[in-house]
Design an enzyme around this catalytic site. Sequence first.
Site, PDB file in Angstrom:
ATOM      1  NE  ARG A   1     -11.633  79.889  51.827  1.00  0.00           N
ATOM      2  CZ  ARG A   1     -10.930  79.607  50.719  1.00  0.00           C
ATOM      3  NH1 ARG A   1     -11.159  80.267  49.589  1.00  0.00           N
ATOM      4  NH2 ARG A   1     -10.030  78.653  50.740  1.00  0.00           N
TER       5      ARG A   1
ATOM      6  CG  ASP B   1     -10.007  79.881  45.878  1.00  0.00           C
ATOM      7  OD1 ASP B   1     -10.249  79.466  47.018  1.00  0.00           O
ATOM      8  OD2 ASP B   1      -8.864  80.160  45.480  1.00  0.00           O
ATOM      9  CG  MET B   2     -17.536  82.598  44.082  1.00  0.00           C
ATOM     10  SD  MET B   2     -18.145  81.340  42.930  1.00  0.00           S
ATOM     11  CE  MET B   2     -19.134  80.302  44.012  1.00  0.00           C
TER      12      MET B   2
ATOM     13  CE  LYS C   1     -15.161  98.102  56.185  1.00  0.00           C
ATOM     14  NZ  LYS C   1     -15.178  96.690  56.521  1.00  0.00           N
TER      15      LYS C   1
ATOM     16  NE  ARG D   1      -8.452  88.405  43.274  1.00  0.00           N
ATOM     17  CZ  ARG D   1      -7.926  87.590  42.360  1.00  0.00           C
ATOM     18  NH1 ARG D   1      -7.855  87.971  41.090  1.00  0.00           N
ATOM     19  NH2 ARG D   1      -7.482  86.407  42.687  1.00  0.00           N
ATOM     20  NE  ARG D   2      -5.978  89.455  48.809  1.00  0.00           N
ATOM     21  CZ  ARG D   2      -6.623  88.658  47.954  1.00  0.00           C
ATOM     22  NH1 ARG D   2      -5.998  87.731  47.282  1.00  0.00           N
ATOM     23  NH2 ARG D   2      -7.920  88.795  47.753  1.00  0.00           N
TER      24      ARG D   2
ATOM     25  CE  LYS E   1      -8.568  82.687  42.486  1.00  0.00           C
ATOM     26  NZ  LYS E   1      -7.875  82.170  43.682  1.00  0.00           N
TER      27      LYS E   1
ATOM     28  CG  HIS F   1      -7.599  89.638  56.607  1.00  0.00           C
ATOM     29  ND1 HIS F   1      -8.025  89.729  55.304  1.00  0.00           N
ATOM     30  CD2 HIS F   1      -6.784  88.560  56.665  1.00  0.00           C
ATOM     31  CE1 HIS F   1      -7.495  88.753  54.604  1.00  0.00           C
ATOM     32  NE2 HIS F   1      -6.748  88.031  55.401  1.00  0.00           N
TER      33      HIS F   1
END
Length: 308
Positions: free
Chosen positions: A185, A132-133, A202, A289-290, A98, A228
């Site tokens: 990615r 990463d963004m 979404k 965040r997960r 990051k 996922h």
Amino acid sequence: MPILRSAFIALSRNRPLRHFFEHSAVGTRLNRRFIAGMEIEDALRVAEAVNRQGIAVTLDSLGESVTSESEAHLAAEVYHRLLESIQKLGLNANVSVKLTQMGLEQSAELAESIAGELARHASAMQNFMRIDMEDSRLTQITLDIVRRIHARAGMRDAIGVVIQAYLYRSQADVEQLLIEGIRIRLCKGAYNEPPEVAFPRKAEVDVSFLKLAQLVLDNPFYHALATHDESMVNAVKAYAEEHRIDPARFEFQMLYGVRRDLQRKLVAQGYKVRVYVPFGREWYPYFMRRLAERPANVLFLARNIFRS
Ligand code: FDA
């Protein structure tokens, strides 16, 4: 559900809570599902185990938004050690970085110089660094830095970036990156963004993800689809089959601890899979965040805590 998502993302920025969890035994027990451990050795051990299942790895030394230049250099040092260890142990692994951990919020020049050194090291090791963004305030500067490093001699295969399908700007960004030959990615996006910059629903993000996935799959460079969401995975597989795109030309990416069943299934079907393996003491914002992505994980974690 969107309220819960926003609540977890807001909690991810809560400093007292972060301090409490990162320094408590409860916290360590909580994070076991998603974090490889606290030390480089833990991450390397997990990477070896994941590789044994036929799955590649990208290693993430957790941490974002450092507060000084010296912290940024220390954070980069961990990545230099990772690149050395990956080669020494013959792991099928690269690194994810990051830019705020490399000092982007102190100065763009600092982050570019540190990331440039890391890319040079990755290139010397015939390895690869993914940037990463982060949130949308940083999209343009992140892409600019990646482009400048990528344009340097010998860097073509050493650096790539992340595109978030929830941003309105992403189609234009993907088209430009593909012209420049920069590896992408593609993910949906993990931050709280206002409706002025990102699709709020979404269903719209999913449509955008699939549209961008098709652009990426049609391109001859090696790109990654990070999700996922089984319906996205199935749509990508169907598109690739229909257009006779060799499965060796792209990879699926998933996070450590998430949808392990799907990871294994894809490998058995002959698809390439890479797992993003985070490690380190600064795990709290990543972890929250997960939970934001799937609040049901809170129940899963609570059950595990009370069981052990
Ligand atoms: P989505 O959130 O749309 O959910 C669809 C389904 O997927 C769920 O119903 C559930 O079945 C499953 N699922 C999703 N998340 C789960 C979880 N945590 N636990 C269990 N099941 C889950 N973001 C970003 O902004 N910048 C970045 O650089 C990256 N990098 C990155 C790398 C990799 C390898 C991955 C996989 C993801 C990222 N992300 C990211 C995160 C990404 O933007 C996104 O927030 C998450 O992947 C969640 O979106 P999905 O497409 O996975 O599913």
